[in-house]
Design a protein around this motif. Structure first.
Motif, PDB file in Angstrom:
ATOM      1  N   SER A 172       0.828  -1.207   0.000  1.00 31.98           N
ATOM      2  CA  SER A 172       0.000   0.000   0.000  1.00 31.98           C
ATOM      3  C   SER A 172       0.864   1.259   0.000  1.00 31.98           C
ATOM      4  O   SER A 172       1.839   1.368   0.748  1.00 31.98           O
ATOM      5  N   GLU A 173       0.483   2.203  -0.822  1.00 31.35           N
ATOM      6  CA  GLU A 173       1.125   3.517  -0.857  1.00 31.35           C
ATOM      7  C   GLU A 173       0.220   4.580  -0.246  1.00 31.35           C
ATOM      8  O   GLU A 173       0.577   5.760  -0.228  1.00 31.35           O
ATOM      9  N   SER A 174      -0.944   4.179   0.220  1.00 36.72           N
ATOM     10  CA  SER A 174      -1.896   5.139   0.767  1.00 36.72           C
ATOM     11  C   SER A 174      -1.338   5.774   2.038  1.00 36.72           C
ATOM     12  O   SER A 174      -0.783   5.097   2.898  1.00 36.72           O
ATOM     13  N   GLU A 175      -1.493   7.086   2.142  1.00 33.31           N
ATOM     14  CA  GLU A 175      -1.077   7.807   3.335  1.00 33.31           C
ATOM     15  C   GLU A 175      -2.281   8.243   4.173  1.00 33.31           C
ATOM     16  O   GLU A 175      -2.160   9.081   5.073  1.00 33.31           O
ATOM     17  N   ARG A 210      -2.790   4.064   6.795  1.00 31.40           N
ATOM     18  CA  ARG A 210      -1.768   3.809   7.807  1.00 31.40           C
ATOM     19  C   ARG A 210      -2.369   3.981   9.194  1.00 31.40           C
ATOM     20  O   ARG A 210      -3.128   4.918   9.424  1.00 31.40           O
TER      21      ARG A 210
END
Length: 264
Positions: A172-175, A210
Motif C-alpha cells: 500500500s502507498e496510501s497515506e 496507515r
C-alpha cells in the motif's frame, strides 16, 4: 453466639509439647527455641486458668485438664487441615474468567491461551469483553487486561513496553490516516475512523491507509507479513496490563496464567 477467641499458635505449641512430652523436642519441630515454647505454654495456662504440664523426676507429664482437651484439640486441627484443603481445591479450580478488549483477544490473547491449553488441557477459559470497562466487585472475574498507563488500584504487570508502531499494507502507498479511540494520532486529521486498534490494523492490511497502533497488538500481523512497519517504533504512554484485585492475584491458577502470558 459470640465465638471464643482461640489462641491457635499457643494451641499448636501445646499439641507438639504434648506429643513429645518435651519442650526441647517440640521447639525442634516448630523451629523455635525451648524458651519460646515455655512462654506459649505459660500464656495458654494463664488464659485457661489450668495447669497443663507437671515436671516429675521422669520428665514432663500431662495433667488431667490437659488430657481432657487433647483429643478434641487434635480432631480440631485435623478439621482445620481439611478446611484448608477444601479451600485450596476450590481456589485451584480449572476454570478462569478473563476480561480483555475484543481486538486484543483476537490478535494476541486467544492464540496464547490455545498454547497454554496444550500444556494444561484441563483448564477452561471464559473470555468476556473489557471494552466497556470492568468492575471486579460486580463481575465474576479472575483476571482482566486493560489498555492503560498502569494497573490502577489493582495488582498488575505490563505485558510489554508501551511502544507504538505505524503499519500499512505490504504494497500500500496510501497515506490515509486511520484513527481509533485512544490512538495517539489527531483524529481530526484522520480520513478513516474505526472502533478499535485491531480494526485499524485490519484496515491497513487491506490497503486502506496507515494506522498507529500498539506494537504488541501488531506483532503477529507484522511477523506474518500482513502489514509492514513504517518508521521506527515510538514510545507510548499506555500498555496492555494484566490486572486483578489482590485476592484474585494470589490464586495459584491466576499466578500460573500470568506467568505464562507475561513470558512472551
Amino acid at each position: 453466639m459470640k465465638r471464643t477467641h482461640l489462641p491457635l499458635n499457643a494451641l499448636r505449641v501445646f499439641d507438639a509439647a504434648a506429643r513429645h512430652l518435651s519442650f526441647t523436642r517440640a521447639a525442634d519441630e516448630l523451629a523455635v527455641t525451648p524458651a519460646a515454647v515455655g512462654q506459649q505454654i505459660r500464656a495458654l495456662e494463664d488464659m485457661l486458668g489450668v495447669v497443663l504440664f507437671r515436671r516429675t523426676p521422669k520428665g514432663l507429664e500431662l495433667t488431667g485438664e490437659a488430657n481432657a482437651g487433647l483429643d478434641a484439640l487434635r480432631q480440631g486441627f485435623l478439621q482445620f487441615e481439611e478446611s484448608v484443603r477444601a479451600m485450596q481445591a476450590g481456589q485451584s479450580s480449572q476454570s478462569l474468567t478473563i476480561a480483555a478488549p475484543r481486538d486484543f483477544t483476537a490478535k494476541w490473547l486467544a492464540p496464547r491461551l490455545a498454547q497454554y491449553s496444550q500444556q494444561a488441557p484441563d483448564v477452561r477459559f471464559t473470555l468476556v469483553s473489557a471494552d466497556g470497562g470492568i468492575d471486579f466487585t460486580e463481575a465474576n472475574l479472575d483476571l482482566a487486561i486493560f489498555w492503560a498507563d498502569g494497573p490502577g488500584e489493582h495488582e498488575g504487570i505490563a505485558l510489554s513496553d508501551p511502544a507504538m508502531v505505524t503499519v500499512a499494507g505490504p504494497a500500500s502507498e496510501s497515506e490515509t490516516r486511520i484513527a481509533w479511540p485512544g490512538c495517539p494520532a489527531d483524529e481530526g486529521e484522520a480520513a478513516l475512523r474505526l472502533g478499535d486498534a485491531g480494526l485499524a490494523i485490519d484496515a491497513a492490511t487491506n490497503g486502506l491507509g496507515r494506522a498507529c497502533v500498539p506494537a504488541l497488538l501488531a506483532a503477529a500481523d507484522l511477523a506474518a507479513g500482513r502489514v509492514r512497519q513504517i518508521g521506527e517504533a515510538l514510545p507510548g504512554k499506555q500498555a496492555y496490563w494484566l490486572v486483578a484485585p489482590l485476592p484474585q492475584w494470589r490464586q495459584a491458577k491466576v499466578k500460573a496464567i500470568v506467568a505464562a502470558l507475561s513470558a512472551g
